[in-house]
Write a protein that holds these residues in place. Sequence first.
Motif, PDB file in Angstrom:
ATOM      1  N   ARG A 200      -7.963   6.330  -3.996  1.00  0.00           N
ATOM      2  CA  ARG A 200      -8.298   5.257  -2.830  1.00  0.00           C
ATOM      3  C   ARG A 200      -9.901   4.788  -3.087  1.00  0.00           C
ATOM      4  NH1 ARG A 200      -4.539   4.790   1.473  1.00  0.00           N
ATOM      5  NH2 ARG A 200      -2.642   4.160   0.394  1.00  0.00           N
ATOM      6  N   ALA A 204     -11.206   1.147  -4.245  1.00  0.00           N
ATOM      7  CA  ALA A 204     -12.213   0.627  -3.216  1.00  0.00           C
ATOM      8  C   ALA A 204     -13.568   0.288  -4.041  1.00  0.00           C
ATOM      9  CB  ALA A 204     -12.560   1.407  -2.087  1.00  0.00           C
ATOM     10  N   GLU A 210     -10.851  -2.558   0.704  1.00  0.00           N
ATOM     11  CA  GLU A 210     -11.959  -2.067   1.346  1.00  0.00           C
ATOM     12  C   GLU A 210     -11.849  -0.790   2.062  1.00  0.00           C
ATOM     13  OE1 GLU A 210     -14.928  -4.582   3.264  1.00  0.00           O
ATOM     14  OE2 GLU A 210     -13.551  -6.279   2.727  1.00  0.00           O
ATOM     15  N   CYS A 211     -12.778   0.257   2.030  1.00  0.00           N
ATOM     16  CA  CYS A 211     -12.630   1.498   2.806  1.00  0.00           C
ATOM     17  C   CYS A 211     -13.751   1.837   3.498  1.00  0.00           C
ATOM     18  CB  CYS A 211     -12.121   2.405   1.823  1.00  0.00           C
ATOM     19  SG  CYS A 211     -10.613   2.653   0.794  1.00  0.00           S
ATOM     20  N   TRP A 214     -11.953   7.623   2.686  1.00  0.00           N
ATOM     21  CA  TRP A 214     -10.751   7.555   2.038  1.00  0.00           C
ATOM     22  C   TRP A 214      -9.427   7.695   2.745  1.00  0.00           C
ATOM     23  CZ3 TRP A 214      -7.398  11.452   3.416  1.00  0.00           C
ATOM     24  CH2 TRP A 214      -8.058  12.568   4.028  1.00  0.00           C
ATOM     25  N   CYS A 217      -8.385   2.518   4.976  1.00  0.00           N
ATOM     26  CA  CYS A 217      -8.827   1.438   3.843  1.00  0.00           C
ATOM     27  C   CYS A 217      -8.125   0.522   4.326  1.00  0.00           C
ATOM     28  CB  CYS A 217      -8.083   1.898   2.481  1.00  0.00           C
ATOM     29  SG  CYS A 217      -9.223   3.469   1.752  1.00  0.00           S
ATOM     30  N   GLN A 219      -7.239  -4.096   3.944  1.00  0.00           N
ATOM     31  CA  GLN A 219      -7.137  -5.356   3.100  1.00  0.00           C
ATOM     32  C   GLN A 219      -6.609  -6.483   3.810  1.00  0.00           C
ATOM     33  OE1 GLN A 219      -4.093  -3.772   0.061  1.00  0.00           O
ATOM     34  NE2 GLN A 219      -2.711  -5.259   1.203  1.00  0.00           N
TER      35      GLN A 219
END
Length: 224
Positions: A200, A204, A210-211, A214, A217, A219
């Motif tokens: 993850r 990213a 984007e996070c 971990w 995240c 989107q």
Amino acid sequence: MEHVHRTPLGIGDRLPQLEVHTTHGKIVLPTDYEGRWFMLFSHPGDFTPVCTTEFVSFAKNQAAFQQLNCELIGLSIDTVFAHMKWIEWIQSHLGVSITFPIIADELGVVARRLGMIPQEGATRTVRSVFIVDPSGSIRLILTYPSEVGRNTNELLRVLKGLQTADTYRIATPANWPNNELIGDRVILPPANTVMKARERLEQAAANQFECLDWWFCYQEIPNK
Ligand code: BEZ
């Protein structure tokens, strides 16, 4: 009367097969609605003011539900004749047509099975909502008190959230699509292994989404 104690229904359960009497005749749930979503909602009683405001709001938003392939079904412990007289009154006094079916659950059999009557011995349903998906699975259960009318926009919002979650395998944040942290973006299922967590963060870093970390995240909805 003999009381049958059953495990309460929950999210993910199939709605039990129910043969119900409505203002549109006999309906078998969930079978007759296979392939469509439906929202089944109880109200405390016909000819009551808060329920009247709810029915007007549901009727005015019925097209928005139907655009999401979702039908509306009402229910109370009243007779078909009481339902008919009440919707006649709503039409003649408020100019609003109630065209969705209303279940006449005179003996409270359906209401008890679905947990719509809060206390043993009570004679009225509270404001329960069941959203059922096209395969007959219960996806949402809400219970509101008699003294507070429901928010139709919220019911539409949660229906859209469920459909979006199903389509994209994501989850929607608080107040979606107006979330305070991530706006209208949606959340990826949390990484559940060390390897996925690492992946993850790599994804990213490669700008795939984007996070914040971990396990958090998010989107844009794909193809929005
Ligand atoms: C109403 O719909 O106005 C109502 C029904 C039951 C209790 C309180 C209000």
